[in-house]
Design a protein around this motif. Structure first.
Motif, PDB file in Angstrom:
ATOM      1  N   TRP A  86       0.845  -1.197   0.000  1.00 33.50           N
ATOM      2  CA  TRP A  86       0.000   0.000   0.000  1.00 33.50           C
ATOM      3  C   TRP A  86       0.881   1.247   0.000  1.00 33.50           C
ATOM      4  CZ3 TRP A  86      -5.579   0.385   0.794  1.00 33.50           C
ATOM      5  CH2 TRP A  86      -6.037   1.717   0.859  1.00 33.50           C
ATOM      6  N   LEU A  87       1.882   1.266   0.858  1.00 33.95           N
ATOM      7  CA  LEU A  87       2.699   2.473   1.009  1.00 33.95           C
ATOM      8  C   LEU A  87       3.657   2.700  -0.160  1.00 33.95           C
ATOM      9  CD1 LEU A  87       3.433   2.440   4.826  1.00 33.95           C
ATOM     10  CD2 LEU A  87       1.590   3.521   3.561  1.00 33.95           C
ATOM     11  N   THR A  88       3.755   1.742  -1.066  1.00 33.24           N
ATOM     12  CA  THR A  88       4.513   1.962  -2.296  1.00 33.24           C
ATOM     13  C   THR A  88       3.757   2.905  -3.223  1.00 33.24           C
ATOM     14  OG1 THR A  88       5.516  -0.225  -2.177  1.00 33.24           O
ATOM     15  CG2 THR A  88       5.497   0.818  -4.338  1.00 33.24           C
ATOM     16  N   TYR A  89       2.421   2.922  -3.092  1.00 31.38           N
ATOM     17  CA  TYR A  89       1.596   3.653  -4.046  1.00 31.38           C
ATOM     18  C   TYR A  89       0.770   4.774  -3.427  1.00 31.38           C
ATOM     19  CZ  TYR A  89       2.731  -0.608  -6.572  1.00 31.38           C
ATOM     20  OH  TYR A  89       3.404  -1.646  -7.149  1.00 31.38           O
ATOM     21  N   ALA A  90       0.862   4.965  -2.140  1.00 31.94           N
ATOM     22  CA  ALA A  90      -0.003   5.962  -1.513  1.00 31.94           C
ATOM     23  C   ALA A  90       0.538   6.355  -0.147  1.00 31.94           C
ATOM     24  CB  ALA A  90      -1.419   5.405  -1.366  1.00 31.94           C
ATOM     25  N   PRO A  91       0.180   7.559   0.330  1.00 32.33           N
ATOM     26  CA  PRO A  91       0.649   8.007   1.646  1.00 32.33           C
ATOM     27  C   PRO A  91      -0.060   7.265   2.777  1.00 32.33           C
ATOM     28  CG  PRO A  91      -0.853   9.627   0.700  1.00 32.33           C
ATOM     29  CD  PRO A  91      -0.611   8.599  -0.368  1.00 32.33           C
ATOM     30  N   THR A  92       0.551   7.309   3.940  1.00 32.09           N
ATOM     31  CA  THR A  92       0.045   6.567   5.089  1.00 32.09           C
ATOM     32  C   THR A  92      -1.369   6.997   5.489  1.00 32.09           C
ATOM     33  OG1 THR A  92       1.144   8.165   6.527  1.00 32.09           O
ATOM     34  CG2 THR A  92       2.343   6.150   6.004  1.00 32.09           C
ATOM     35  N   GLU A  93      -1.661   8.282   5.336  1.00 29.93           N
ATOM     36  CA  GLU A  93      -2.975   8.763   5.771  1.00 29.93           C
ATOM     37  C   GLU A  93      -4.113   8.111   5.004  1.00 29.93           C
ATOM     38  OE1 GLU A  93       0.122  11.845   6.634  1.00 29.93           O
ATOM     39  OE2 GLU A  93      -0.449  10.672   4.866  1.00 29.93           O
ATOM     40  N   SER A  94      -3.864   7.762   3.740  1.00 31.18           N
ATOM     41  CA  SER A  94      -4.921   7.123   2.955  1.00 31.18           C
ATOM     42  C   SER A  94      -5.251   5.743   3.522  1.00 31.18           C
ATOM     43  CB  SER A  94      -4.497   7.015   1.487  1.00 31.18           C
ATOM     44  OG  SER A  94      -3.356   6.170   1.340  1.00 31.18           O
ATOM     45  N   LEU A  95      -4.254   5.057   4.034  1.00 32.46           N
ATOM     46  CA  LEU A  95      -4.477   3.754   4.652  1.00 32.46           C
ATOM     47  C   LEU A  95      -5.260   3.907   5.954  1.00 32.46           C
ATOM     48  CD1 LEU A  95      -4.082   0.732   4.848  1.00 32.46           C
ATOM     49  CD2 LEU A  95      -1.771   1.133   5.686  1.00 32.46           C
ATOM     50  N   SER A  96      -4.928   4.916   6.735  1.00 35.06           N
ATOM     51  CA  SER A  96      -5.664   5.172   7.976  1.00 35.06           C
ATOM     52  C   SER A  96      -7.122   5.504   7.678  1.00 35.06           C
ATOM     53  CB  SER A  96      -5.012   6.324   8.741  1.00 35.06           C
ATOM     54  OG  SER A  96      -3.720   5.974   9.172  1.00 35.06           O
ATOM     55  N   LYS A 102      -8.927   5.936  -4.863  1.00 36.67           N
ATOM     56  CA  LYS A 102     -10.102   6.543  -4.228  1.00 36.67           C
ATOM     57  C   LYS A 102      -9.795   6.929  -2.782  1.00 36.67           C
ATOM     58  CE  LYS A 102     -15.064   5.674  -3.598  1.00 36.67           C
ATOM     59  NZ  LYS A 102     -15.339   5.406  -2.188  1.00 36.67           N
ATOM     60  N   ALA A 103      -9.089   6.061  -2.066  1.00 38.77           N
ATOM     61  CA  ALA A 103      -8.749   6.350  -0.666  1.00 38.77           C
ATOM     62  C   ALA A 103      -7.854   7.579  -0.569  1.00 38.77           C
ATOM     63  CB  ALA A 103      -8.070   5.146  -0.027  1.00 38.77           C
ATOM     64  N   VAL A 104      -6.918   7.729  -1.501  1.00 39.63           N
ATOM     65  CA  VAL A 104      -6.021   8.885  -1.485  1.00 39.63           C
ATOM     66  C   VAL A 104      -6.816  10.172  -1.669  1.00 39.63           C
ATOM     67  CG1 VAL A 104      -4.114  10.039  -2.657  1.00 39.63           C
ATOM     68  CG2 VAL A 104      -4.035   7.568  -2.306  1.00 39.63           C
ATOM     69  N   ASP A 105      -7.642  10.224  -2.711  1.00 39.01           N
ATOM     70  CA  ASP A 105      -8.390  11.451  -2.984  1.00 39.01           C
ATOM     71  C   ASP A 105      -9.394  11.758  -1.878  1.00 39.01           C
ATOM     72  OD1 ASP A 105      -7.163  12.382  -5.275  1.00 39.01           O
ATOM     73  OD2 ASP A 105      -8.446  11.247  -6.627  1.00 39.01           O
ATOM     74  N   GLU A 106     -10.020  10.724  -1.309  1.00 44.82           N
ATOM     75  CA  GLU A 106     -10.981  10.966  -0.233  1.00 44.82           C
ATOM     76  C   GLU A 106     -10.285  11.536   0.999  1.00 44.82           C
ATOM     77  OE1 GLU A 106     -13.107   7.350   0.464  1.00 44.82           O
ATOM     78  OE2 GLU A 106     -14.622   7.830  -1.061  1.00 44.82           O
ATOM     79  N   TRP A 113      -9.863  14.081  11.553  1.00 43.18           N
ATOM     80  CA  TRP A 113      -9.653  14.336  12.992  1.00 43.18           C
ATOM     81  C   TRP A 113      -9.121  13.075  13.665  1.00 43.18           C
ATOM     82  CZ3 TRP A 113     -10.616  12.618  17.819  1.00 43.18           C
ATOM     83  CH2 TRP A 113     -10.381  13.500  18.874  1.00 43.18           C
ATOM     84  N   HIS A 114      -9.690  11.940  13.333  1.00 46.63           N
ATOM     85  CA  HIS A 114      -9.304  10.680  13.968  1.00 46.63           C
ATOM     86  C   HIS A 114      -7.954  10.187  13.446  1.00 46.63           C
ATOM     87  CE1 HIS A 114     -13.273  10.288  15.866  1.00 46.63           C
ATOM     88  NE2 HIS A 114     -13.701  10.893  14.769  1.00 46.63           N
ATOM     89  N   ILE A 115      -7.673  10.432  12.183  1.00 49.31           N
ATOM     90  CA  ILE A 115      -6.388  10.023  11.612  1.00 49.31           C
ATOM     91  C   ILE A 115      -5.247  10.778  12.267  1.00 49.31           C
ATOM     92  CG2 ILE A 115      -4.988  10.116   9.495  1.00 49.31           C
ATOM     93  CD1 ILE A 115      -7.655   9.638   7.956  1.00 49.31           C
ATOM     94  N   HIS A 116      -5.472  12.055  12.544  1.00 50.24           N
ATOM     95  CA  HIS A 116      -4.408  12.912  13.073  1.00 50.24           C
ATOM     96  C   HIS A 116      -4.582  13.223  14.559  1.00 50.24           C
ATOM     97  CE1 HIS A 116      -2.604  13.664   9.144  1.00 50.24           C
ATOM     98  NE2 HIS A 116      -3.816  13.828   8.651  1.00 50.24           N
ATOM     99  N   SER A 117      -5.450  12.501  15.239  1.00 51.04           N
ATOM    100  CA  SER A 117      -5.687  12.711  16.676  1.00 51.04           C
ATOM    101  C   SER A 117      -5.978  14.175  16.988  1.00 51.04           C
ATOM    102  CB  SER A 117      -4.490  12.210  17.497  1.00 51.04           C
ATOM    103  OG  SER A 117      -4.313  10.819  17.321  1.00 51.04           O
TER     104      SER A 117
END
Length: 552
Positions: free
Chosen positions: A317-327, A347-351, A373-377
């Motif tokens: 996943w992290l090869t193709y997208a930033p960590t926040e998209s996974l969260s 879709k997860a990245v853009d959302e 808010w929840h991703i970044h506490s």
């Protein structure tokens, strides 16, 4: 990370009150915990736990438990104004026997002699500095959790059993042996009932975890007697790592021993939840609050598995997208089964970026329901993303870009002043887009030739684009494309209305553009894409399509 202090929260009273009323699922779970500890010493930490079986390489589902549990922990901290200490324990069941050899290890033959040994006694097939299969897999999990900055403590079942941390609960299990059997036996078939024991001794001769009936259970002396693999009767103390518990009793015993307050697990554990709870109660504990989530599925709709290696790994996943998209993917609809494969990434990245960009303008109650808010506490960073990820993917597709410089030439023309230096996040997305396109989009691209209606439409579109000013924005270009389609019966949608009261434009028009010009079934808003790619470049693309060069 172990012993890492928790980041401070905004504890303003209006935010706390909004959190206490929020319907976001982490706050709903946190309120259950508040009720649970109403009469408890407020100085006693609330213990959140996640379990992990290191029988295979960690997958995203494992990460998801930690991410989601952290979200509940953060919500709990806010609604209690951070006055009650909390802990997150990531527990590895690494004393389990290796029942089968995973399919995704480099040297399966090397592991065959070690079947049924505790995972911490199985050699490491990956090489390197780790002395066992479990140690390697545990390290992989910890490395990844550390990259996200999770605050957690890591625990090894082997260490807990061998060091004596579980001695008291094991002695209690001896004392309550019949009560545990009374819970377990009704859940088993007749054949399994005849040989079942909640204790699994480690053979002193072979080192394997044995599933054998007990010949004697001596609570007074703290021992069990059983037949070893060679038929010899062996008596062992249940303490000191000589014995482990079967997985269902182990669940409940761990809750009782550690006084766990919250644990979430997948739907596959749901039917056993009452058994876990009852074992915990038999051993004098109070079952924790549960949260049962739906399972992740691979592209074929099958449950992802550590041993099969299907679905996505964390690193993939992290090869193709930033960590926040996974969260974000973990936050959304935990109780809905979701496909966890490569095609969900864009879709997860853009959302994620959409949620983060909208966050500052939202009222307080909506901010607490915003995944960002929840991703970044609660510490949502300011986001300025001039070009969405899906647009970058289509830009790579149209331009055949093989490096960042090509894409940045388009971006800089589209958004003057935007550079890799002042938009490092966008620069990272450019790199992700190139990798994702090369690996997943390019191999599946399939251009088709336009039919006669489409040829005429493309010629008209080309003329419309030629008539636009060079600096036309996305809205102006979109209107030009719509004007072309409105005059063509095939693309008229009588369920929609155009600004002049006539029929609207159906999605078939844009699908045809994507298929003919980009070789894809779907694409971004056409006007915005042309504004980024360029009118001149788009006209050249249309010319190639009309000449048959794209299909060639």
């Amino acid at each position: 990370m172990t012993d890492q202090s928790l980041p401070p929260l905004d504890l303003s009273q209006d935010l706390v009150e909004a959190a206490r009323a929020s319907k976001a699922w982490p706050f709903e779970e946190a309120r259950k915990l508040v009720k649970r500890i109403e009469k408890r010493d407020p100085g006693r930490p609330v213990l959140f736990e996640t379990g992990y079986g290191p029988s295979g390489l960690p997958h995203i589902g494992t990460f998801g438990e930690v991410a989601r549990t952290t979200m509940v922990r953060t919500a709990f901290r806010l609604i209690t104004e951070d006055k009650i200490p909390t802990r997150l324990l990531c527990f590895s069941d690494d004393m389990d026997g290796m029942r089968k050899i995973p399919e995704n290890v480099p040297d399966r033959a090397m592991l065959e002699p070690h079947l049924h040994k505790p995972l911490t006694s199985v050699p490491n097939p990956f090489g390197g500095d780790y002395d066992s299969f479990a140690a390697h897999n545990n390290a992989m999990l910890r490395r990844f959790l550390d990259t996200f900055g999770f605050n957690y403590e890591f625990a090894s079942a082997t260490e807990y059993y061998k060091s004596g941390k579980f001695d008291a609960i094991l002695m209690k299990a001896l004392e309550k042996y019949q009560a545990i059997m009374d819970v377990m036996l009704p859940t088993l078939g007749a054949e399994r009932q005849a040989t079942y024991s909640p204790f699994l001794p480690i053979s002193p001769t072979s080192g394997r975890v044995l599933y054998v009936p007990m010949k004697d259970v001596d609570a007074k002396n703290g021992t069990i007697t059983f037949a070893d693999e060679d038929g010899t009767d062996i008596t062992l103390p249940v303490t000191g790592g000589n014995v482990k518990l079967q997985w269902k009793p182990d669940f409940g015993a761990r809750w009782a021993a550690l006084d766990v307050d919250f644990e979430m697990f997948g739907k596959d554990h749901g039917p056993n939840m009452a058994v876990y709870d009852r074992i915990c109660q038999v051993l004098g504990g109070r079952p924790p609050e549960h949260y049962v989530y739906e399972l992740f599925l691979d592209e074929n709709g099958e449950k992802i598995s550590k041993s099969k290696g299907n679905g996505l790994t964390i690193d993939e996943w992290l090869t193709y997208a930033p960590t926040e998209s996974l969260s974000l993917y973990m936050f959304q609809k935990p109780r809905t089964a979701k496909k966890l494969y490569f095609d969900v990434i864009p879709k997860a990245v853009d959302e994620y970026y959409t949620f983060a960009q909208k966050y500052p303008s939202m009222p307080l109650d909506q901010q607490l329901g915003n995944p960002a808010w929840h991703i970044h506490s609660g510490k949502v960073p300011a986001i300025d993303l001039p070009v969405p990820f899906s647009m970058l993917l289509n830009l790579v597709s149209a331009s055949n870009a093989e490096n960042k410089d090509v894409l940045w030439a388009f971006i800089s023309r589209y958004a003057p002043g935007v550079t890799p230096e002042n938009h490092p996040e966008l620069d990272a997305l450019v790199g992700y887009a190139i990798r994702y396109f090369d690996d997943f989009v390019k191999p599946t691209k399939s251009f088709r030739a336009p039919d006669e209606v489409e040829r005429a439409a493309l010629e008209q579109l080309d003329a419309q684009l030629a008539a636009l000013p060079a600096d036309a924005d996305g809205a102006m270009i979109q209107d030009a494309a719509l004007d072309v389609a409105r005059a063509i019966e095939r693309y008229q949608d009588h369920n929609k209305k155009s600004p002049d009261g006539g029929p609207g434009v159906s999605v078939a028009w844009f699908q045809a553009l994507y298929q003919v010009l980009l070789g894809q079934e779907r694409g971004p808003r056409f006007g915005s894409f042309v504004a980024l790619y360029g009118i001149k470049e788009t006209r050249a693309l249309i010319e190639k399509a009309l000449k048959g060069e794209l299909t060639a």
